[in-house]
Design a protein around this motif. Structure first.
Motif, PDB file in Angstrom:
ATOM      1  N   ASP A  79       0.857  -1.156  -0.013  1.00 24.80           N
ATOM      2  CA  ASP A  79      -0.079   0.073   0.104  1.00 24.80           C
ATOM      3  C   ASP A  79       0.856   1.180  -0.044  1.00 24.80           C
ATOM      4  N   VAL A  80       0.523   2.438  -0.842  1.00 23.62           N
ATOM      5  CA  VAL A  80       1.190   3.600  -0.529  1.00 23.62           C
ATOM      6  C   VAL A  80       0.301   4.752  -0.274  1.00 23.62           C
ATOM      7  N   GLY A  81      -0.903   4.535   0.209  1.00 21.83           N
ATOM      8  CA  GLY A  81      -1.737   5.564   0.738  1.00 21.83           C
ATOM      9  C   GLY A  81      -1.559   6.352   1.704  1.00 21.83           C
ATOM     10  N   ARG A  82      -2.534   7.117   2.188  1.00 28.31           N
ATOM     11  CA  ARG A  82      -2.090   8.224   3.172  1.00 28.31           C
ATOM     12  C   ARG A  82      -2.832   7.819   4.384  1.00 28.31           C
ATOM     13  N   PRO A  83      -2.678   8.699   5.670  1.00 27.19           N
ATOM     14  CA  PRO A  83      -3.612   8.433   6.723  1.00 27.19           C
ATOM     15  C   PRO A  83      -5.026   9.063   6.457  1.00 27.19           C
ATOM     16  N   GLY A  84      -5.802   8.520   7.125  1.00 26.25           N
ATOM     17  CA  GLY A  84      -7.362   8.830   6.959  1.00 26.25           C
ATOM     18  C   GLY A  84      -7.434  10.240   7.348  1.00 26.25           C
ATOM     19  N   ILE A  85      -8.595  11.031   6.864  1.00 28.63           N
ATOM     20  CA  ILE A  85      -8.683  12.512   7.419  1.00 28.63           C
ATOM     21  C   ILE A  85     -10.071  12.361   8.054  1.00 28.63           C
ATOM     22  N   SER A  86      -9.786  12.572   9.588  1.00 25.24           N
ATOM     23  CA  SER A  86     -11.153  12.875  10.318  1.00 25.24           C
ATOM     24  C   SER A  86     -11.787  14.219  10.072  1.00 25.24           C
ATOM     25  N   VAL A  87     -10.772  15.336  10.245  1.00 21.15           N
ATOM     26  CA  VAL A  87     -11.167  16.505  10.210  1.00 21.15           C
ATOM     27  C   VAL A  87     -10.178  17.441   9.346  1.00 21.15           C
ATOM     28  N   ASP A  88     -10.903  18.191   8.272  1.00 23.82           N
ATOM     29  CA  ASP A  88     -10.075  19.184   7.597  1.00 23.82           C
ATOM     30  C   ASP A  88     -10.796  20.476   7.524  1.00 23.82           C
ATOM     31  N   ARG A  89     -10.036  21.273   8.366  1.00 16.40           N
ATOM     32  CA  ARG A  89     -10.420  22.747   8.655  1.00 16.40           C
ATOM     33  C   ARG A  89      -9.706  23.708   8.156  1.00 16.40           C
ATOM     34  N   PHE A 135       1.471  25.423  29.484  1.00 17.49           N
ATOM     35  CA  PHE A 135       0.785  26.441  28.742  1.00 17.49           C
ATOM     36  C   PHE A 135       0.305  25.917  27.503  1.00 17.49           C
ATOM     37  N   CYS A 136       0.510  24.626  27.131  1.00 23.25           N
ATOM     38  CA  CYS A 136       0.493  23.786  25.944  1.00 23.25           C
ATOM     39  C   CYS A 136      -0.831  22.941  25.989  1.00 23.25           C
ATOM     40  N   HIS A 137      -1.878  23.042  25.125  1.00 24.90           N
ATOM     41  CA  HIS A 137      -2.970  22.303  25.131  1.00 24.90           C
ATOM     42  C   HIS A 137      -2.730  20.946  24.693  1.00 24.90           C
ATOM     43  N   THR A 138      -1.866  20.517  23.975  1.00 28.89           N
ATOM     44  CA  THR A 138      -1.312  19.216  23.877  1.00 28.89           C
ATOM     45  C   THR A 138      -0.880  18.427  24.869  1.00 28.89           C
ATOM     46  N   GLY A 139      -0.025  19.306  25.921  1.00 33.22           N
ATOM     47  CA  GLY A 139       0.457  18.711  27.099  1.00 33.22           C
ATOM     48  C   GLY A 139      -0.581  18.283  28.051  1.00 33.22           C
ATOM     49  N   THR A 140      -1.756  18.696  27.904  1.00 32.53           N
ATOM     50  CA  THR A 140      -2.835  18.135  28.663  1.00 32.53           C
ATOM     51  C   THR A 140      -3.422  16.885  28.284  1.00 32.53           C
ATOM     52  N   GLN A 141      -2.897  16.309  27.098  1.00 31.80           N
ATOM     53  CA  GLN A 141      -3.279  15.020  26.515  1.00 31.80           C
ATOM     54  C   GLN A 141      -2.301  14.086  26.761  1.00 31.80           C
ATOM     55  N   ARG A 142      -2.288  12.901  27.642  1.00 27.78           N
ATOM     56  CA  ARG A 142      -1.411  11.990  27.846  1.00 27.78           C
ATOM     57  C   ARG A 142      -0.911  11.501  26.348  1.00 27.78           C
ATOM     58  N   LEU A 143       0.569  11.125  26.661  1.00 27.29           N
ATOM     59  CA  LEU A 143       1.126  10.474  25.429  1.00 27.29           C
ATOM     60  C   LEU A 143       0.236   8.919  25.398  1.00 27.29           C
ATOM     61  N   VAL A 144      -0.100   8.789  23.995  1.00 28.38           N
ATOM     62  CA  VAL A 144      -0.540   7.535  23.654  1.00 28.38           C
ATOM     63  C   VAL A 144       0.498   6.441  22.915  1.00 28.38           C
ATOM     64  N   ARG A 145       1.332   7.285  21.949  1.00 28.47           N
ATOM     65  CA  ARG A 145       2.549   6.431  21.316  1.00 28.47           C
ATOM     66  C   ARG A 145       2.916   7.213  20.480  1.00 28.47           C
ATOM     67  N   ASN A 146       4.415   6.710  19.990  1.00 24.88           N
ATOM     68  CA  ASN A 146       5.040   7.464  18.950  1.00 24.88           C
ATOM     69  C   ASN A 146       4.225   7.390  17.528  1.00 24.88           C
ATOM     70  N   LEU A 147       4.467   8.005  16.785  1.00 20.22           N
ATOM     71  CA  LEU A 147       4.201   8.102  15.340  1.00 20.22           C
ATOM     72  C   LEU A 147       5.528   7.303  14.672  1.00 20.22           C
ATOM     73  N   SER A 148       5.031   6.508  13.616  1.00 18.29           N
ATOM     74  CA  SER A 148       6.275   5.847  12.930  1.00 18.29           C
ATOM     75  C   SER A 148       6.526   6.804  11.927  1.00 18.29           C
ATOM     76  N   ALA A 149       7.655   6.335  11.139  1.00 14.67           N
ATOM     77  CA  ALA A 149       8.302   7.176  10.034  1.00 14.67           C
ATOM     78  C   ALA A 149       7.336   7.409   8.859  1.00 14.67           C
ATOM     79  N   GLY A 150       6.720   6.282   8.655  1.00 14.55           N
ATOM     80  CA  GLY A 150       5.438   6.450   7.560  1.00 14.55           C
ATOM     81  C   GLY A 150       4.444   7.426   7.955  1.00 14.55           C
ATOM     82  N   GLU A 151       4.084   7.335   9.257  1.00 12.11           N
ATOM     83  CA  GLU A 151       3.017   8.234   9.822  1.00 12.11           C
ATOM     84  C   GLU A 151       3.444   9.610   9.758  1.00 12.11           C
TER      85      GLU A 151
END
Length: 379
Positions: A79-89, A135-151
């Motif tokens: 496969d050579v596709g892309r990640p899915g798009i949940s939201v595009d704003r 001061f960072c909104h992302t920092g209020t979300q706990r780490l789930v996992r690393n992204l792969s090189a492909g991601e």
């Protein structure tokens, strides 16, 4: 936590047995080895590299320099596709944000910021973040996992798809710059980030120069020199405070790697010179770190480091514990830094109406229990 243990705990879960293997994210060497494994000559890897990364093709059937039987065989297994798009704003100022969904259902955000002379893509390296900067909104979300090189590469390819920039142009690019400033701490996912950036920099593919790529870290000191030596990209430091006492509170990684150690790592950064300066990012928090005394202390702190200071007006989110510094305070701070000989641009907030500004990225992904992931991997 060591970098190796961190990676082991937070890597992407294994693919399902019947899933097609993605070729996006494989290095040149890996792609060459794979071709040899399936009985194809090594030059096939170079052909595929061209189609995947220079032309951005997602359909093997359209890779017309490959024989039809080979194209069909590739389509069955890969496969050579892309990640899915949940939201595009898209913001009223042209900023565009994607919430991308990966194969396991987890999500991360990337943001494209168009300007007159460039187009910058802010790329995520993790789902969530481990740093909990206050001061960072992302920092209020706990780490789930690393992204792969492909991601990671997939975020860039998705943006290229959206703006219609295939094949990879040499000049006049709408996507000309990459900043590893999205969700996560890149140096806590160094192997995947490095692999992805080497793919992005390859001159026969996406071909974005290392001079157009900036890696931002909150201060993972042991990895800073390694990143400079192996990648040679621009370095940005999320500093935000001039004393250990304050930085311990708002950038907790400072407790492990205090300011003195961080500044020494900056002074030792490979390729550092007046033409390739370190960027110190400094978010302006009202009555916290924005006084003239703070500005003078900052100048003293970065003395003799080829640098510029990006002053970032705090971008609030619902329930945020800080306020943005006043325009007067920001202007006075910038003036002191500038008069000391350092460029001190004030970053114009972009994409605030779609929560795409610096420090506002956050997905709805949740952290999986490790026991659940281990059980899934066993089946």
């Amino acid at each position: 936590m060591s970098n190796a243990l961190h990676a082991a705990l937070f890597e992407a879960p294994p693919q399902a047995a019947d899933a097609k293997r993605t070729l996006v994210g494989l290095s040149r060497a890996e792609l060459t080895d794979l071709m040899q494994e399936i009985g194809e000559p090594a030059f096939r890897a170079r052909q595929l590299w061209h189609w995947i990364y220079h032309r951005g093709e997602t359909d093997f059937a359209k890779m017309t320099t490959l024989a039809k039987p080979f194209r069909a065989a590739l389509a069955e297994r890969f496969d050579v596709g892309r990640p899915g798009i949940s939201v595009d704003r898209q913001s009223i100022d042209g900023t565009r944000k994607w919430l991308l969904k990966f194969a396991d259902g987890q999500e991360a955000e990337s943001v494209h910021i168009p300007e007159e002379d460039r187009g910058t893509l802010c790329v995520s390296s993790q789902v969530g973040c481990t740093l909990t900067c206050k001061f960072c909104h992302t920092g209020t979300q706990r780490l789930v996992r690393n992204l792969s090189a492909g991601e990671i590469v997939g975020q860039i390819m998705n943006a290229r798809d959206a703006i219609g920039e295939w094949p990879s142009p040499q000049d006049g690019r709408l996507l000309s710059n990459i900043v590893m400033m999205g969700m996560g701490e890149p140096l806590y996912n160094y192997d995947n980030v490095a692999k992805a950036l080497k793919i992005v920099m390859d001159h026969e593919g996406i071909s974005i120069s290392k001079r157009k790529i900036t890696l931002s870290t909150a201060g993972v000191v042991p990895m800073i020199g390694k990143a400079g030596a192996e990648l040679g990209v621009n370095l940005a430091i999320s500093l935000h405070a001039v004393t250990d006492e304050l930085r311990d509170k708002i950038v907790p990684i400072n407790k492990k790697y205090p300011i003195a150690e961080l500044m020494q790592a900056c002074r030792d950064y490979p390729t550092l010179n007046n033409a390739r300066r370190i960027t110190f990012e400094y978010v302006m928090l009202k009555d916290v770190n924005d006084s003239p005394a703070d500005a003078r202390a900052l100048v003293k702190l970065i003395k003799d480091i080829p640098a510029k200071v990006n002053l970032i007006p705090f971008n609030p989110w619902p329930g945020a514990p800080f306020e943005r510094s006043t325009n007067e305070a920001i202007s006075k701070f910038a003036e002191i830094v500038f008069n000391a000989g350092y460029a001190s641009p004030v970053r114009t907030p972009r994409g605030e109406d779609i929560m795409a500004a610096c420090g506002q990225l956050k997905s709805e992904s949740i952290r999986e229990r490790k026991s659940v992931r281990d059980a899934a991997a066993a089946h």
